[in-house]
Design an enzyme around this catalytic site. Structure first.
Site, PDB file in Angstrom:
ATOM      1  N   GLU A 238      -1.271 -37.144-103.160  1.00  0.00           N
ATOM      2  CA  GLU A 238      -1.391 -35.806-103.762  1.00  0.00           C
ATOM      3  C   GLU A 238      -0.733 -35.794-105.139  1.00  0.00           C
ATOM      4  O   GLU A 238       0.324 -36.393-105.345  1.00  0.00           O
ATOM      5  CB  GLU A 238      -0.715 -34.769-102.859  1.00  0.00           C
ATOM      6  CG  GLU A 238      -0.886 -33.335-103.357  1.00  0.00           C
ATOM      7  CD  GLU A 238      -0.250 -32.288-102.436  1.00  0.00           C
ATOM      8  OE1 GLU A 238       0.628 -32.669-101.624  1.00  0.00           O
ATOM      9  OE2 GLU A 238      -0.629 -31.114-102.522  1.00  0.00           O
TER      10      GLU A 238
ATOM     11  N   ARG B 160       1.168 -37.408 -93.857  1.00  0.00           N
ATOM     12  CA  ARG B 160       1.523 -36.901 -95.193  1.00  0.00           C
ATOM     13  C   ARG B 160       3.005 -36.982 -95.537  1.00  0.00           C
ATOM     14  O   ARG B 160       3.424 -36.647 -96.647  1.00  0.00           O
ATOM     15  CB  ARG B 160       1.067 -35.434 -95.305  1.00  0.00           C
ATOM     16  CG  ARG B 160      -0.413 -35.384 -95.281  1.00  0.00           C
ATOM     17  CD  ARG B 160      -1.073 -34.152 -95.765  1.00  0.00           C
ATOM     18  NE  ARG B 160      -0.369 -33.248 -96.622  1.00  0.00           N
ATOM     19  CZ  ARG B 160      -0.246 -33.390 -97.942  1.00  0.00           C
ATOM     20  NH1 ARG B 160      -0.764 -34.442 -98.547  1.00  0.00           N
ATOM     21  NH2 ARG B 160       0.406 -32.491 -98.649  1.00  0.00           N
TER      22      ARG B 160
ATOM     23  N   GLU C 182       3.506 -32.980 -93.893  1.00  0.00           N
ATOM     24  CA  GLU C 182       4.365 -32.788 -95.074  1.00  0.00           C
ATOM     25  C   GLU C 182       5.710 -32.176 -94.698  1.00  0.00           C
ATOM     26  O   GLU C 182       6.676 -32.352 -95.434  1.00  0.00           O
ATOM     27  CB  GLU C 182       3.659 -31.951 -96.149  1.00  0.00           C
ATOM     28  CG  GLU C 182       3.415 -30.499 -95.759  1.00  0.00           C
ATOM     29  CD  GLU C 182       2.686 -29.724 -96.837  1.00  0.00           C
ATOM     30  OE1 GLU C 182       1.653 -30.204 -97.315  1.00  0.00           O
ATOM     31  OE2 GLU C 182       3.167 -28.639 -97.199  1.00  0.00           O
TER      32      GLU C 182
ATOM     33  N   TYR D 108      -2.523 -18.564 -99.575  1.00  0.00           N
ATOM     34  CA  TYR D 108      -1.866 -19.821 -99.916  1.00  0.00           C
ATOM     35  C   TYR D 108      -2.709 -20.618-100.913  1.00  0.00           C
ATOM     36  O   TYR D 108      -3.914 -20.764-100.725  1.00  0.00           O
ATOM     37  CB  TYR D 108      -1.629 -20.694 -98.664  1.00  0.00           C
ATOM     38  CG  TYR D 108      -1.235 -22.081 -99.082  1.00  0.00           C
ATOM     39  CD1 TYR D 108       0.051 -22.327 -99.529  1.00  0.00           C
ATOM     40  CD2 TYR D 108      -2.173 -23.099 -99.155  1.00  0.00           C
ATOM     41  CE1 TYR D 108       0.402 -23.565-100.017  1.00  0.00           C
ATOM     42  CE2 TYR D 108      -1.835 -24.341 -99.636  1.00  0.00           C
ATOM     43  CZ  TYR D 108      -0.540 -24.563-100.071  1.00  0.00           C
ATOM     44  OH  TYR D 108      -0.214 -25.791-100.579  1.00  0.00           O
TER      45      TYR D 108
HETATM   46  O1  EZ4 Z   1       3.417 -25.533 -99.866  1.00  0.00           O
HETATM   47  O2  EZ4 Z   1       5.318 -28.241-101.145  1.00  0.00           O
HETATM   48  O3  EZ4 Z   1       0.037 -29.685 -99.714  1.00  0.00           O
HETATM   49  N1  EZ4 Z   1       0.877 -29.116-100.318  1.00  0.00           N
HETATM   50  C1  EZ4 Z   1       1.568 -28.077 -99.891  1.00  0.00           C
HETATM   51  C2  EZ4 Z   1       2.676 -27.618-100.788  1.00  0.00           C
HETATM   52  C3  EZ4 Z   1       3.763 -26.868-100.023  1.00  0.00           C
HETATM   53  C4  EZ4 Z   1       5.059 -26.935-100.777  1.00  0.00           C
HETATM   54  C5  EZ4 Z   1       6.203 -26.378 -99.928  1.00  0.00           C
HETATM   55  O4  EZ4 Z   1       7.413 -26.698-100.513  1.00  0.00           O
HETATM   56  O5  EZ4 Z   1       1.314 -27.571 -98.828  1.00  0.00           O
HETATM   57  O6  EZ4 Z   1       2.174 -26.871-101.852  1.00  0.00           O
HETATM   58 CO    CO Z   2       0.061 -28.915 -97.669  1.00  0.00          CO
END
Ligand code: EZ4
Ligand code: CO
Length: 403
Positions: A340, A284, A263, A159
């Site tokens: 962010e 978030r 988020e 990721y």
């Molecule tokens: O993976 O917004 O902190 N940011 C994240 C993002 C999420 C995407 C998912 O749609 O975790 O990059």
């Molecule tokens: Co995130």
């Protein structure tokens, strides 16, 4: 004054965005972001079939009443699709109200609590050295805070790290989900080395953040939080999935590393236990995914009672409409933490003209009445929708895991 028309605009200048435009019988209009990454057309259908027909003829100035009409009146409460649709209406109505008042949105919310809004950027690299170069580039560009994600030896894709340097890490055009393979033990062994190298090279002043993207169990998250304590993270994000809010109680007992989450939340109720128990430090949840300004300010107010500050999600899969409205919110909200920021493509910025600006690691809010973001509908038509999917993750034995 009445709402005369409302319609959705779907455009893909680099990635998909859904925008709701609400037009009054007096010619004023407002726009809201309705983008739910990977589920865009579900929100379009919800808006077109179930929301827009109920808006026509209503007074656009009655934001609170319309919010409750859409929330309570649906009978089916919460959920990302519903709350994103409500958010788009709410954001567009605040845009209209601020334009009618002749004020930038932050003035209607209560005025400035700060002159500028600190942001964090994203530094990613396939290994620690490549990552440090990206951190250095951000420092040179003026960033005071950087989220740092590096590739892990023995894991093919991870990721936050693009396959090739300079490419986006989330494929915006994957028709069907890509499959990644995940190893918790390799990751847990590697992350402390990354942050040791960051502190060694950049010293103590830079704010550093890290996103786990929901991949650990509570006791693993507790270990990671302890292991990175010497490097003083600004926050550790989404260290476990948060459907089970109590899990954070366990993590909190083990580490002083500040925790951020939310988020993927869409309601105050997703965060209530976390906030009231003081198990997190940053919330978030941003405007587009949780019912807009009307609802998120209730989350922020509850959070403020418990020393929890905002740290809104701001990826490129939220449109400049959300980012612009968020910058107004950030400028006002008393318990602001950080925002962010992933820069949009220039094509996206052209489709969505806006008046916020980035300066020396901060956003400066604009003074245009409304939230300060518009959409060029003609240009938007040049970028047709294309189905896009986020990846999925499997453990090395094939078990489906959290991405
Ligand atoms: O993976 O917004 O902190 N940011 C994240 C993002 C999420 C995407 C998912 O749609 O975790 O990059
Ligand atoms: Co995130």
């Amino acid at each position: 004054m009445k709402i005369e028309r409302a319609y959705t605009i779907v455009t893909s200048p680099g990635r998909n965005f859904v925008t709701l435009k609400i037009v009054t019988d007096q010619g004023e209009y407002g726009i809201g972001d309705a983008t739910l990454n990977g589920r865009e057309m579900a929100v379009v259908a919800y808006l077109e079939e179930h929301v827009i027909p109920t808006l026509i003829g209503r007074d656009p100035q009655r934001i609170e009443d319309i919010w409750h009409y859409l929330y309570r009146g649906a009978y089916w409460r919460r959920g990302p699709v519903t709350m994103t649709a409500i958010a788009a209406v709410d954001m567009a109505l605040w845009d209209i109200k601020a334009k009618l008042a002749g004020m930038p949105l932050y003035q209607l919310l209560g005025g400035k609590s700060r002159d500028r809004v600190m942001v964090y950027g994203h530094a990613t690299g396939r290994d620690i050295d490549a990552c440090l170069e990206e951190v250095a580039r951000h420092v040179d560009e003026g960033y005071k805070a950087v989220r740092i994600q590096a590739g892990v030896p023995g894991i093919a894709s991870i990721y936050g790290v693009a396959k090739k340097d300079g490419e986006p890490y989330e494929p915006a055009d994957a028709d069907l989900p890509a499959e990644h393979v995940w190893s918790t033990s390799k990751y847990l062994n590697h992350v402390p080395k990354l942050f040791a190298a960051v502190r060694e090279r950049f010293g103590d002043d830079l704010h550093v953040l890290h996103d786990v993207h929901h991949r650990l169990t509570p006791i693993e998250a507790a270990r990671l939080g302890k292991d990175v304590e010497p490097y003083h993270l600004f926050w550790l994000e989404d260290c476990v999935p948060a459907e089970n809010q109590e899990a954070f109680g366990l993590i909190r007992q083990h580490t002083t590393t500040p925790l951020a989450v939310g988020e993927v939340f869409n309601s105050l109720f997703d965060a209530k236990t976390l906030i009231e128990n003081q198990w997190i430090d940053y919330i978030r949840t941003t405007l587009t995914h949780a019912g807009g300004i009307t609802h998120v300010r209730r989350i922020a107010d509850l959070a403020g009672l418990y020393h929890v500050r905002t740290g809104f999600h701001g990826p490129t899969d939220l449109s400049p409409v959300c980012l612009g409205a968020a910058i107004h919110f950030d400028t006002w909200v008393p318990n602001f933490g950080i925002q962010e920021y992933m820069p949009h493509t220039s094509a996206t910025d052209e489709v969505f003209p806006h008046d916020y600006r980035f300066e020396n690691g901060h956003f400066i809010v604009g003074e245009t009445p409304g939230h300060g973001v518009d959409i060029d509908e003609q240009l938007a038509k040049q970028y047709p929708y294309k189905r896009a999917s986020l990846p999925v993750n499997r453990l090395e034995d094939g078990t489906l895991w959290h991405w």
